[in-house]
Each structure stands twice: as C-alpha cells, then as structure tokens.
Design a protein around this motif. Sequence first.
Motif, short mmCIF file in Angstrom:
data_model
loop_
_atom_site.label_atom_id
_atom_site.label_comp_id
_atom_site.label_asym_id
_atom_site.label_seq_id
_atom_site.Cartn_x
_atom_site.Cartn_y
_atom_site.Cartn_z
N MET A 367 0.87 -1.26 -0.21
CA MET A 367 0.51 -0.19 -0.29
C MET A 367 0.48 1.06 0.00
O MET A 367 0.28 1.96 0.12
N ALA A 368 2.30 1.06 -0.59
CA ALA A 368 3.26 2.35 -0.78
C ALA A 368 2.21 3.27 -0.89
O ALA A 368 1.61 2.69 -2.60
N HIS A 369 2.64 5.24 -1.04
CA HIS A 369 1.49 5.29 -1.65
C HIS A 369 2.46 6.80 -1.05
O HIS A 369 3.46 6.87 0.10
N PRO A 370 2.35 8.23 -1.93
CA PRO A 370 3.53 9.32 -1.57
C PRO A 370 2.13 9.71 -0.36
O PRO A 370 0.79 9.52 -0.63
N VAL A 371 2.57 10.75 -0.03
CA VAL A 371 2.34 11.73 0.81
C VAL A 371 0.69 12.15 0.72
O VAL A 371 0.02 11.93 1.24
N ARG A 372 1.37 12.87 -1.05
CA ARG A 372 -0.09 13.58 -1.68
C ARG A 372 -0.04 12.00 -2.63
O ARG A 372 -0.01 12.07 -3.59
N PRO A 373 -1.35 11.09 -2.08
CA PRO A 373 -1.78 10.43 -3.27
C PRO A 373 -1.63 9.83 -4.60
O PRO A 373 -2.48 11.20 -4.91
N ASP A 374 -1.88 9.80 -5.85
CA ASP A 374 -2.45 9.53 -6.93
C ASP A 374 -3.64 9.44 -7.45
O ASP A 374 -4.23 9.73 -8.67
N THR A 442 12.64 28.75 -0.27
CA THR A 442 11.85 28.76 -1.49
C THR A 442 13.07 29.19 -2.37
O THR A 442 12.35 28.93 -3.77
N LYS A 443 14.58 29.07 -2.86
CA LYS A 443 15.61 28.49 -2.83
C LYS A 443 15.19 27.13 -3.77
O LYS A 443 15.59 27.12 -4.89
N ARG A 444 14.85 26.05 -3.70
CA ARG A 444 14.92 25.68 -3.89
C ARG A 444 12.37 24.43 -4.05
O ARG A 444 12.90 23.42 -3.50
N LEU A 445 11.90 25.00 -3.94
CA LEU A 445 10.28 24.81 -3.66
C LEU A 445 9.72 23.79 -4.97
O LEU A 445 9.70 22.67 -4.21
N ASP A 446 10.32 24.17 -5.95
CA ASP A 446 9.78 23.04 -6.84
C ASP A 446 10.08 22.19 -5.91
O ASP A 446 9.75 20.60 -6.58
N ALA A 447 11.72 21.57 -5.98
CA ALA A 447 12.26 20.40 -5.74
C ALA A 447 11.59 19.69 -4.42
O ALA A 447 11.78 18.63 -4.31
N PHE A 448 11.63 21.16 -3.58
CA PHE A 448 10.84 20.26 -2.46
C PHE A 448 9.77 19.29 -2.04
O PHE A 448 9.22 19.02 -1.59
N LYS A 449 8.76 20.05 -2.89
CA LYS A 449 7.33 19.65 -3.61
C LYS A 449 7.48 18.28 -3.69
O LYS A 449 6.27 17.47 -4.16
N ARG A 450 8.80 17.34 -4.10
CA ARG A 450 8.57 15.81 -4.58
C ARG A 450 8.18 15.22 -3.29
O ARG A 450 7.55 14.39 -3.75
N TRP A 451 8.17 15.66 -2.50
CA TRP A 451 8.13 14.71 -0.60
C TRP A 451 6.92 14.59 -0.64
O TRP A 451 6.20 13.61 -0.21
N TYR A 452 5.81 15.43 -1.70
CA TYR A 452 4.15 15.17 -1.78
C TYR A 452 3.67 14.34 -2.96
O TYR A 452 2.57 13.14 -3.04
N SER A 453 4.96 14.03 -3.74
CA SER A 453 4.58 13.22 -4.72
C SER A 453 5.28 11.63 -4.49
O SER A 453 5.82 10.72 -6.40
N THR A 454 6.34 11.70 -4.33
CA THR A 454 7.32 10.43 -4.14
C THR A 454 7.25 9.78 -3.42
O THR A 454 7.15 9.94 -2.12
#
Length: 888
Positions: A367-374, A442-454
């Motif tokens: 049942m592995a899923h990201p913090v924000r499931p797909d 802020t310098k890495r916002l887009d990369a940081f948001k990978r925590w929600y999708s990985t």
Amino acid sequence: MTREGTSTLIRREDYLAPAFWIRKVELCFDLDPLKTIVTSKMQVERNAAVAHGPLKLHGEEINVLRVLINGESVSFRTEDDTLVIDNAPDADFALEIRNTCCPEKNTALSGLYTSGGSFFTQCEAEGFRRITYFLDRPDVMAVYTVLMRADKTKYPVLLSNGNLVEQGELDNNRHFAKWHDPFPKPSYLFALVAGDLVAREQRVRTRGGKDHLLQVFVRRGDLEKTEHAMNSLIASMVWDEARFKLPLDLERFMVVGVSDFNMGAMENKGLNIFNTSALLASPATSTDADFSRIESIVAHEYFHNWTGNRVTCRDWFQLSLKEGLTVFRDQEFSMDMAAAPSARAVCRIQDVRQLRAMQFPEDSGAMAHPVRPDSYVEINNFYTATVYEKGAEVVRMYQTLVGRAGFEKGMTLYFERHDGQAVTCDDFAQAMADANPGSELTKRLDAFKRWYSTPGTPRVTARGSYDAISRTYTLTLSQQNNGAAPQVIPVAMGLIGHGGQVLPLELQGEAEYHGNERVLVLDQAEQSFTFLNVFVEPVPSLLRGFSAPVLLDDGLSDADLLTLLTHDTDAFNRWEAGQRLALNRILAAVRSGTPLQLDAAYVDAMRSVLNHPQLDAAFKELALTLPGEAYIAEQLDVVDPQAIHAAVEAAQLQLAQALRADWVAAFEANGTIAGGYQPDPVSVGKRSLANLALAMLVLDTQAADAAVWQGRAYQRFKDAGNMTDRLGALAALVNGGAGLADSALERFHALFKADPLVVDKWFALQGRAPEREGRTFAKVKALLKHPDFTLKNPNRARSLIFSLCMFNPAAFHRADAAGYVFWADQVLALDAINPQVAGRLARAMDRWTTLTEPYRPAALEAIRRVAAKPDLSPDVREIVERALASGS
C-alpha cells in the motif's frame, strides 16, 4: 460505487470542480433509531466554470421520499448510489430532499448511527451521503442550520455544529434544538449528537477578551474521568492563540465521547466526537500513555479548527494538507507542554519510534503511496501513517528550512490567503515560500514539493574523510530512492571528538562561522561539505532530532556509536546510537542464523546508561528498550519473523541477566513516587523505568531470586495506586511467563470487568504476550468466545485481533499457517459488519512478499481466499488486490 459493484479507481489528475455549488443548508432531523426522517433544504447554484450537465448527488443506504426544486416536485433517477436530476435550473434554486435512514442498523459506524442508546455521526470521509443525498465532497462548502426533534426523556441533549440559537418543548414529550454554524464547511465536518449525556463545563476568556463555553459530554458515570480532557482542551486553546495567533471562533466548543467509533476522534466544527479511549482518564483506570495520548488527541482535534476546518482540503488527495500539518502542530504542542529539553527529546524520540514502526513498513509495502496519493479506490484506506506521520515530517522540514519564526510567518500568510477556502498542498507550500523570500525552502520550492509526490523512504549514505595535516573534514552525502529524482533533505548535524569535544563548524566557502550545530541541505544525488579548522578526528552526528524521514547509512563503527551514546549533545542521536548498537547485533544474528550473544562492550554501555546520574529516567527507559521487531524486519530483504523474535528475546534475557543488580537498583530508586499520582514528565519517566526494571527482573526465571521478584511483581500488581504501575506489574508477569500470571489476569478482570476501556487493556495484553509453544495463539482464539468479546465494537476488535495480527509477529507468523487462516477469518467477519475496521486489519499482510519460506506461500493463500469473496467491500478489496499485485 456499490458494495457488489466493480471498484472504481479515482485519480488525482482527473479532478474537476463540481458542476454545482451548495451555499446554504437547512437540515431537519426527526430522530428515531429505526426510521429517522431527514429533510434537507439547500441553496444551489450552477458552477459557471463547468460545462452544463445534470445535478448528481451522492447517497448510500437511504430511502428517498420526495425531491422538490423551488417547491415543486421534480423527476429524478438513482443509479449506483447517485441521485440524478437531469433538468436542474441554470439559475440559483432551492432544492429540498426528504428521506429516511436507519441508524440502529448502521454497524459500519459511518453516517448517522446509534451507540448505547444515543445518536452519533461520523461523516469523514464520505459518511454524510449515508444521511441524505448531497454533493459529498470537501470542496463544496456551505453554511449549515440544523433543527433536531426527538423524545425528551431518551434524548435530553441535542447537539450540532456551531452555536445554539433556539430550543424548546414540543407535544408528546418531545423537544427540539436549533443550531447554526456561521462558517462555511464541507459535509464531512457535519456532526449531530443526541442522547442522555452529562457535561463538564468551563468558561474561558481568550487573549482577545472573548468569553467561550467549553463542554465535554459523556454518558452518566464517566463525568469524573473528563478533567484531564478539559484541562488539555484549555491548554490547547491557550497554546494555539499564543503560538500561532489562532483563537477560538465560536461561542462554545463541545467534545463528546462515544464507545463505538472507528477512529480516535473527529474534528467536526465546534462539536468534536471522540472515541472514549481518547477522552476518558483517571489514575485508577488509565496509564501514563493514556494521559499523554488524550492530551495529544484533544489538541489535535482542537487545532483542526483552523488547519482543516477554516481552511480545508480541495479533494481527498490533499488529506495531508490538514492531517500532516495538524499532527505536526500537536507534536509541537506536546513538546512545548513537556517544557524541559530532556522531556522534549523524549517526545521526539517517541514520535520517531511510531513513524518507524508504522510508516516505514508502509513505505515499502503493497500500500505504499506518496504523502499526496495519486489514486485510490476507497479513501478510507488512505488515512495512513504516510499521510499523517510522514506528512508531519514534511511540515517539520518546512520549519527546519525557514526557522520557527519563518514558519509562523508562513502560517499567517496561509490563513490570510485561504481562510474559508478548500485548497491544496501546493497552496500551503507557496504560502511558506512567499512568506520567507531568500530562504533555503524558497530557493528549492519545486524540488521540495517532491516530498508530496514521491513514495518510498529515501536512503542517505554519509561518509567522512579527515585530513589531520590540513585539519579539514570532508563529509560526502548521497541519496537514492528507487530511481526517483533527488529530494530536498535537511540534515541537522554536529561534529563530536572521540573524547567528547564539541567541535566548531566552519564550512569551506562560507564567510561566517555557524557555531557547533547547523543544517546542511542535501538536494543533489551527491554533495560534499568540507569543514575547516577541525583539530581532532570527528565523529559526525547526523540527522539530529531526526531532521528528515530517511534511512541513514553513516558507516559508523561501534566505537563511533559509543562516542555518540556517551557524549552527543543531541539527545535524539544519543538514543539513536544505542538503538544502532542493539540493531547491529540483532541483525548479525538473524543474518548468520546463529544464536545471539551480546558482547561485553555493548552490555557495559547499557549499564552506563542505566546508572548514569545525569540522564533522566524516561530517556534511560527508551535507550534500554530494544528496537521493535517491525523496524528490525524493515532492515531485511527476506524476513523470518521467528528468527527476529528469537534474537530479540535472547537480547532481552541477556540484558536482564547481565544487569540484574543494576535493574534492582533502578527499580528501588524509581518504584515508589511520593505524593499523589501526577502524569508529569519526571513522574512518568520514573514509572516507565521502574516498570522496565521489574519486567527484566521477572524475565530471568532462572535467577536465584526469581521467585522473590515474581512475588514482588504480584504484590505490586495488587497494591498499585494507579493503572500504570498495576498494568506494568501485570505485563511483567504475563510477558515473563510467570506462574502467577493467570491468577493476576483473573484478578484484573474481576476488578475492572465493568470498565470497557480497561477490559480492552486486558484483551490487548494477552494478544501481545510473547509466543511460547503456541500458547498465546491458542489463548487468543479462546478469547474470541469470551462473554466480553465482540466484533461490533472497534475498540474491542482492535484490542484482541489487531494485537495478535499486527503487533505480535511471532504469534501471528506460524509455520502451520494457522495465523493467516485466523486473519482471513476475522477480515471476512469484520467486513460484513464494519468495512473500515476490516480494511485496517487487512493491512497486516502488506509486506507478505518479504517473508521467507514457509510463511510466504501460506500468506498468499490466505490473501487469495479473502480476495475470492464476491461481495467484498471496496475497503478490503483494494488492499488485498494491491497485496496480490505486489507479489506478481
């Protein structure tokens, strides 16, 4: 979706705004257990941004009596639990639906149901559709007015969300109450309670000078157990207003306890409904852990008033927006309430232990899923440790990257932008970044948001190189997560000399000195950091405070770990070093297939911790408790549960034997606390260490004084002035296999058979007892027939069945497959009554593919048996089908 129908996969990428909005709702309930009449009057408007189409409303297990638009009957049809009106007006219109439901037969405990002769609701995630037809989705927010009518004798208390605006008498011994919630909310936050309840009340004034009424409602006889919950509620209010400037926004705030509840509690706006296990506490019937859990859950649900209610989720994929954030907030609250640095560290260690025990296995299971499931089939299956606990770790990383003050600025901007809205995790991230320009986030916002999708747990490898001539130390960090793009990983760290020196951190390329602790940001596959003016070879202390939810391979030797255990200024890493020393030894024994034998260096290190004059008792108990069997299994590609259990048992027994004199001293020093019971950190720590010491002293049945300590444990069990000491002594007897255990269990049940929550503890203790020649498994099967056992109460089912299947690997994973047969039987039996609880139990097989022979094929057979049932609920079907797919 129907129970018998084909499961539908719902994808985040397919999100569409609703074709209609519901702005206002007037609900009228004529309450009756067998036939409640619900009248819903809604102000509906078409969403101009969405293509023209029919109005489709969700509903389950309800009977429609009439449907009116603007006062006139309208034709409609029902299909797959949906009411469809094909010719809804383009202009705003009034929609009225009158229907009935049967609360008495609602064993799923979702929607409107009865428990103990009273009415309760649970509408998250999709329970409101079991009350009346509605746009039951979180982005449809409406203002609610609720009228309830009921028999006054049976249901003298009538509650709903918001503020009480009117109440009065009706004919035939009936009465009514009318409630209005001025704040728009989604249907999942609706609540109704009607019953014969009593309340503890307290009036409080906020910093802003407004007066509020706080009420805790419970059944008669439980009122004296609500003081701690009320104190926790008041503390939560004070903290949230002081820390985040978030005051209570209603005239009153109500909490209600119910014994039949699928969850711990629910944050319905102004009317929180709690499982009694998360609400009722007294020293005689509740342990220190119960007191702590209640404080945390009361805080969690209260904090939802803003992070979840005032700002809610656009869709269920964004669940961590409210849950991860609010778990973080309740963790911060608990640490602030603990106050002292050592007590704060204990809170953090306990949170990480929970994460590793529950979320790390989930990250590597079926049942592995990201913090924000797909995607999902049944949203109830995604109220998970990943969404909650890992989600909280993601929020904690925001704070680590922008600082405490920067995080509070981000929260302020978040509410300024989104109060009264249903939003996404991206909206929260943007508010944090915009409030902190120039920050590492802020310098890495887009990369940081990978925590929600990985999905998955990143693995960080760290290796250091010291150059004694140039006095430089180069630390190389790398990361990998099954080929996914690099995450932004904050690594809090320090450097410690082998003699205990705390070394300065002067990073090459930086003009300023950053003291003795700092945060490195790893955002590439590999990065190196060179520190200057390092005068002795250091031991790196990495991931301090567990600054990111990752697996760390730092390559440290036993000598390095002993240095950290002895000298690290970070309490978390000091504890972690001790855990690593134990884990290394247990894993070596399991991998080699040889009996575990603890070495003198490790035993001496544990003795030093136990006898250390400056360490708190609570920290000692945590440091001397071995890693959990589930966490140990996570370190292995192929899992033999019996081998792990044997190694852990051997380590426990050897520690019990080698440190016997030290355990005696620890028990004598901590076993008696002057004064009345208090759940303060110092007293809690003393009791926890005393109970561990007693367990160790009873465990060694071959000791010359074994009978003496069994007798002392039994006497402590009988004489204890609080449940923590009593249950600790009982657990020592049961887990140690003492001859007095059966007598103590009988006595315990006789003393507390009238208290359901204590009887739950009695069942749970036996379900988690160490397996010895099959006796624990046989005892659990026998207890299924005990007069006090029932599958219909979630707490009782969890206390026995979950204890065996999810928390007792050695008793569950049997070579004869009897444990798996038992699991399948209970999943199917529960699914017919309460699919949500059944779905939770089904998760016990998430990681079956890692099992060695003969467990793996037997587990597969049991999963296939459950999956073969044709009318399986979506809750269970999604889980077992994903489990089967993981093995293909």
